[in-house]
Write a protein that holds these residues in place. Structure first.
Motif, PDB file in Angstrom:
ATOM      1  N   UNK A   1      -5.945  -6.809   5.179  1.00  0.00           N
ATOM      2  CA  UNK A   1      -6.930  -6.063   4.388  1.00  0.00           C
ATOM      3  C   UNK A   1      -6.536  -6.158   2.923  1.00  0.00           C
ATOM      4  N   UNK A   2      -7.525  -6.013   2.046  1.00  0.00           N
ATOM      5  CA  UNK A   2      -7.206  -6.005   0.625  1.00  0.00           C
ATOM      6  C   UNK A   2      -6.408  -4.763   0.301  1.00  0.00           C
ATOM      7  N   UNK A   3      -5.361  -4.945  -0.452  1.00  0.00           N
ATOM      8  CA  UNK A   3      -4.437  -3.858  -0.747  1.00  0.00           C
ATOM      9  C   UNK A   3      -4.998  -2.868  -1.766  1.00  0.00           C
ATOM     10  N   UNK A   4      -5.774  -3.372  -2.727  1.00  0.00           N
ATOM     11  CA  UNK A   4      -6.313  -2.533  -3.802  1.00  0.00           C
ATOM     12  C   UNK A   4      -7.789  -2.254  -3.559  1.00  0.00           C
ATOM     13  N   UNK A   5      -8.318  -1.175  -4.133  1.00  0.00           N
ATOM     14  CA  UNK A   5      -9.732  -0.850  -3.925  1.00  0.00           C
ATOM     15  C   UNK A   5     -10.657  -2.001  -4.331  1.00  0.00           C
ATOM     16  N   UNK A   6     -11.735  -2.100  -3.605  1.00  0.00           N
ATOM     17  CA  UNK A   6     -12.729  -3.149  -3.785  1.00  0.00           C
ATOM     18  C   UNK A   6     -13.880  -2.594  -4.627  1.00  0.00           C
TER      19      UNK A   6
ATOM     20  N   UNK B   1     -12.470  -8.311  -5.823  1.00  0.00           N
ATOM     21  CA  UNK B   1     -11.207  -7.838  -5.263  1.00  0.00           C
ATOM     22  C   UNK B   1     -10.017  -8.430  -5.996  1.00  0.00           C
ATOM     23  N   UNK B   2      -8.900  -7.725  -5.896  1.00  0.00           N
ATOM     24  CA  UNK B   2      -7.610  -8.275  -6.261  1.00  0.00           C
ATOM     25  C   UNK B   2      -7.182  -9.030  -5.006  1.00  0.00           C
ATOM     26  N   UNK B   3      -6.674 -10.216  -5.135  1.00  0.00           N
ATOM     27  CA  UNK B   3      -6.372 -11.052  -3.970  1.00  0.00           C
ATOM     28  C   UNK B   3      -5.231 -10.536  -3.095  1.00  0.00           C
ATOM     29  N   UNK B   4      -4.464  -9.547  -3.553  1.00  0.00           N
ATOM     30  CA  UNK B   4      -3.333  -9.045  -2.767  1.00  0.00           C
ATOM     31  C   UNK B   4      -3.827  -8.441  -1.457  1.00  0.00           C
ATOM     32  N   UNK B   5      -3.187  -8.866  -0.366  1.00  0.00           N
ATOM     33  CA  UNK B   5      -3.558  -8.368   0.956  1.00  0.00           C
ATOM     34  C   UNK B   5      -2.341  -7.787   1.658  1.00  0.00           C
ATOM     35  N   UNK B   6      -2.622  -6.866   2.559  1.00  0.00           N
ATOM     36  CA  UNK B   6      -1.582  -6.277   3.385  1.00  0.00           C
ATOM     37  C   UNK B   6      -2.140  -6.095   4.783  1.00  0.00           C
ATOM     38  N   UNK B   7      -1.526  -6.713   5.774  1.00  0.00           N
ATOM     39  CA  UNK B   7      -1.960  -6.641   7.177  1.00  0.00           C
ATOM     40  C   UNK B   7      -3.443  -6.976   7.345  1.00  0.00           C
TER      41      UNK B   7
ATOM     42  N   UNK C   1     -10.898  -3.189   3.839  1.00  0.00           N
ATOM     43  CA  UNK C   1     -10.553  -2.489   2.612  1.00  0.00           C
ATOM     44  C   UNK C   1     -11.460  -1.312   2.318  1.00  0.00           C
ATOM     45  N   UNK C   2     -11.153  -0.664   1.203  1.00  0.00           N
ATOM     46  CA  UNK C   2     -11.908   0.502   0.734  1.00  0.00           C
ATOM     47  C   UNK C   2     -12.511   0.167  -0.619  1.00  0.00           C
TER      48      UNK C   2
ATOM     49  N   UNK D   1      -7.789   8.524   0.867  1.00  0.00           N
ATOM     50  CA  UNK D   1      -7.242   7.416   0.081  1.00  0.00           C
ATOM     51  C   UNK D   1      -5.947   6.964   0.738  1.00  0.00           C
ATOM     52  N   UNK D   2      -5.442   5.828   0.291  1.00  0.00           N
ATOM     53  CA  UNK D   2      -4.194   5.317   0.858  1.00  0.00           C
ATOM     54  C   UNK D   2      -3.131   6.392   0.745  1.00  0.00           C
ATOM     55  N   UNK D   3      -2.447   6.679   1.814  1.00  0.00           N
ATOM     56  CA  UNK D   3      -1.366   7.650   1.809  1.00  0.00           C
ATOM     57  C   UNK D   3      -1.810   9.096   1.884  1.00  0.00           C
ATOM     58  N   UNK D   4      -3.100   9.354   1.862  1.00  0.00           N
ATOM     59  CA  UNK D   4      -3.611  10.724   1.904  1.00  0.00           C
ATOM     60  C   UNK D   4      -3.580  11.244   3.333  1.00  0.00           C
ATOM     61  N   UNK D   5      -3.417  12.532   3.476  1.00  0.00           N
ATOM     62  CA  UNK D   5      -3.454  13.153   4.799  1.00  0.00           C
ATOM     63  C   UNK D   5      -4.771  13.893   5.013  1.00  0.00           C
ATOM     64  N   UNK D   6      -5.649  13.846   4.030  1.00  0.00           N
ATOM     65  CA  UNK D   6      -6.927  14.543   4.109  1.00  0.00           C
ATOM     66  C   UNK D   6      -7.968  13.639   4.765  1.00  0.00           C
ATOM     67  N   UNK D   7      -8.678  14.168   5.736  1.00  0.00           N
ATOM     68  CA  UNK D   7      -9.728  13.406   6.415  1.00  0.00           C
ATOM     69  C   UNK D   7     -11.074  13.705   5.762  1.00  0.00           C
ATOM     70  N   UNK D   8     -11.765  12.689   5.250  1.00  0.00           N
ATOM     71  CA  UNK D   8     -13.074  12.918   4.639  1.00  0.00           C
ATOM     72  C   UNK D   8     -14.163  13.030   5.701  1.00  0.00           C
ATOM     73  N   UNK D   9     -15.322  13.529   5.294  1.00  0.00           N
ATOM     74  CA  UNK D   9     -16.483  13.487   6.179  1.00  0.00           C
ATOM     75  C   UNK D   9     -16.912  12.033   6.275  1.00  0.00           C
ATOM     76  N   UNK D  10     -17.089  11.541   7.479  1.00  0.00           N
ATOM     77  CA  UNK D  10     -17.420  10.131   7.691  1.00  0.00           C
ATOM     78  C   UNK D  10     -18.729  10.021   8.445  1.00  0.00           C
ATOM     79  N   UNK D  11     -19.596   9.145   7.961  1.00  0.00           N
ATOM     80  CA  UNK D  11     -20.830   8.822   8.655  1.00  0.00           C
ATOM     81  C   UNK D  11     -20.773   7.330   8.953  1.00  0.00           C
TER      82      UNK D  11
END
Length: 110
Positions: free
Chosen positions: A79-84, A71-77, A15-16, A49-59
């Protein structure tokens, strides 16, 4: 991004997080170390973010810091579906202390 080791020892994305508070960001800066070559996510392309096409700087960092999360307990594949929300860092806990992803427990940061 938060990850957790699976039963084979592979780092999986679970998750994120929401933006962390300034005090938590300072603690993260004290404990996180840049990843060396061969990080599990070395060739992964991230989006802002989910659905975004922008790539952030990642370290990428060494995956050895444990955090308690809210967390919200909802999961998808798997991973947690909602931000953590990061509740607190747990430098007293090692990733070996966290049950592997897929071992019957819900995902957690590791």
């Amino acid at each position: 991004m938060l990850g957790r080791l699976d039963e084979a020892g592979i780092l999986r994305s679970v998750g994120r997080s929401t933006p962390v508070r300034p005090d938590t960001a300072r603690q993260l800066a004290e404990h996180l170390m840049p990843a060396g070559p061969g990080h599990a996510w070395e060739d992964v392309r991230f989006t802002a973010s989910w659905g975004s096409r922008t790539a952030p700087d990642v370290v990428l960092v060494e995956p050895d810091l444990v955090a308690e999360v809210v967390v919200d307990a909802a999961q998808e594949r798997g991973a947690w579906r909602h931000p953590i929300r990061v509740a607190r860092l747990r430098p007293d806990v090692t990733t070996a202390d966290v049950p592997p992803f897929g071992a019957g427990a819900t995902p957690s940061a590791g």
